[in-house]
Design an enzyme around this catalytic site. Structure first.
Site, PDB file in Angstrom:
ATOM      1  N   HIS A  34       0.865  -1.188   0.000  1.00  0.00           N
ATOM      2  CA  HIS A  34       0.000   0.000   0.000  1.00  0.00           C
ATOM      3  C   HIS A  34       0.899   1.235   0.000  1.00  0.00           C
ATOM      4  CE1 HIS A  34       1.065   0.128   4.208  1.00  0.00           C
ATOM      5  NE2 HIS A  34       0.518  -1.068   4.410  1.00  0.00           N
ATOM      6  N   HIS A  37       4.115   1.262   2.044  1.00  0.00           N
ATOM      7  CA  HIS A  37       5.284   0.577   1.471  1.00  0.00           C
ATOM      8  C   HIS A  37       5.910   1.424   0.364  1.00  0.00           C
ATOM      9  CE1 HIS A  37       2.816  -2.958   2.904  1.00  0.00           C
ATOM     10  NE2 HIS A  37       3.969  -3.226   3.466  1.00  0.00           N
ATOM     11  N   ASP A 152       5.337   0.003  12.776  1.00  0.00           N
ATOM     12  CA  ASP A 152       5.740  -1.145  13.589  1.00  0.00           C
ATOM     13  C   ASP A 152       6.879  -0.674  14.495  1.00  0.00           C
ATOM     14  OD1 ASP A 152       4.016  -3.240  12.403  1.00  0.00           O
ATOM     15  OD2 ASP A 152       5.101  -2.706  10.592  1.00  0.00           O
ATOM     16  N   GLN A 155       8.953  -3.302  16.308  1.00  0.00           N
ATOM     17  CA  GLN A 155       9.768  -4.033  15.325  1.00  0.00           C
ATOM     18  C   GLN A 155      10.996  -3.211  14.937  1.00  0.00           C
ATOM     19  OE1 GLN A 155       8.338  -6.415  11.794  1.00  0.00           O
ATOM     20  NE2 GLN A 155       8.765  -4.510  10.700  1.00  0.00           N
TER      21      GLN A 155
HETATM   22  O1  PAF Z   1       7.114  -5.558   8.656  1.00  0.00           O
HETATM   23  C1  PAF Z   1       7.040  -6.561   7.909  1.00  0.00           C
HETATM   24  O2  PAF Z   1       6.405  -6.549   6.872  1.00  0.00           O
HETATM   25  C2  PAF Z   1       7.763  -7.839   8.319  1.00  0.00           C
HETATM   26  O3  PAF Z   1       7.728  -8.013   9.698  1.00  0.00           O
HETATM   27  C3  PAF Z   1       9.210  -7.918   7.798  1.00  0.00           C
HETATM   28  C4  PAF Z   1      10.078  -6.818   8.373  1.00  0.00           C
HETATM   29  C5  PAF Z   1       9.203  -7.820   6.276  1.00  0.00           C
HETATM   30  C6  PAF Z   1       9.841  -9.256   8.182  1.00  0.00           C
HETATM   31  O4  PAF Z   1       9.115 -10.329   7.676  1.00  0.00           O
END
Ligand code: PAF
Length: 282
Positions: A34, A37, A152, A155
């Site tokens: 989307h 990205h 995220d 993350q």
């Molecule tokens: O954020 C994501 O889409 C996923 O966690 C990643 C970083 C591609 C790892 O699979």
């Protein structure tokens, strides 16, 4: 844009770009791309000469009751978006290419501290799966820099810590969350929402903003703020998972004299788990 499925092809294409003196940027994704990205790929293109993206729905980061099987696979549309965003090379391996010796015995990468609590508590093993696949992808691509979304937030903290602790010579760049006009953070999982749920979903970001306003206004009773915010989410039709106020760089629980804060929330709208965050400075 060149699309490859094997590590051997990926390495050959990256080596050619390096041989031409190009700086390499990498954007790992799970596809179903989307605007969020697209912003990552565009940022990568501003910082480097050669942009590599990956699309891989990583089974290692999904729990047994999560949406691995139904996670949307939209390769053709994703390829069009990547071309338009200026991506040069797409790596979209199969599971066997990523885990040729199976998943059970696969060496895992754990990042203690920042991966604990929040999504780490709700999704046991999730960040180990993310850290493992990102480490493998980094070793395959060997980029100069990699771009991740701030949506995220935990993350991103896990990946920054991983790169620091394992001495990876890769610059990690965070890109601000892209939102719909009504404030909802763009996410591949928004597509699971019904029309009614989609209309209710912006309440998550609204609640984060209300808490941030209260804190900016001098309220430091974090426990009460979190309880009120959780009640607001429930009143708006969510089943709250967590809503927490943390120090933004360490992700430890916030204290009254902290100046860099982040409010992180996760909540279910029906069966769809949405996450969002709001980082701010006092
Ligand atoms: O954020 C994501 O889409 C996923 O966690 C990643 C970083 C591609 C790892 O699979």
């Amino acid at each position: 844009m060149n699309s490859v499925k094997t590590v051997r092809e990926l390495r050959a294409a990256v080596a050619r770009a390096r041989g031409e003196g190009k700086r390499i940027a990498f954007v790992p994704t799970m596809g179903n791309l989307h605007e969020g990205h697209v912003a990552l790929v565009e940022k990568a293109g501003q910082r480097a000469d050669f942009v590599v993206a990956s699309i891989f729905v990583n089974p290692l980061q999904f729990g047994p009751n999560e949406d691995l099987a139904k996670y949307p696979r939209t390769l053709a549309a994703d390829q069009d978006k990547l071309v338009a965003a200026g991506c040069h090379l797409l790596f979209h391996p199969d599971v066997d290419e990523m885990y040729p010796h199976g998943q059970a015995g696969q060496t895992r990468v754990g990042v203690p501290g920042v991966s604990e609590g929040l999504c780490g508590a709700s999704r046991p093993g999730h960040f180990e799966g993310v850290a493992t696949v990102v480490t493998k992808l980094f070793n395959m691509v060997q980029p100069d820099l990699a771009v991740f979304g701030e949506k995220d937030f935990q993350q991103l903290a896990v990946i920054r810590t991983l790169v620091r602790d394992l001495n990876m010579p890769i610059q990690i760049v965070g890109e601000p969350t892209v939102r719909a006009e009504d404030g909802l953070a763009l996410s591949s999982r928004n597509g699971y929402l019904s029309t009614e749920q989609r209309a209710q979903a912006p309440a998550l970001y609204r609640t984060l903003n209300e808490l941030a306003e209260a804190i900016r206004g001098g309220n430091r009773d974090f426990a009460a703020l979190m309880a009120n915010g959780t009640a607001s989410l429930a009143a708006a039709g969510f089943r709250p998972d967590y809503l927490e106020i943390r120090e933004a760089s360490s992700l430890r629980l916030a204290q009254a004299d902290d100046r860099q804060l982040v409010i992180l929330g996760a909540a279910f709208m029906g069966n769809t788990r949405l996450i969002d965050n709001l980082a701010f400075e006092l």
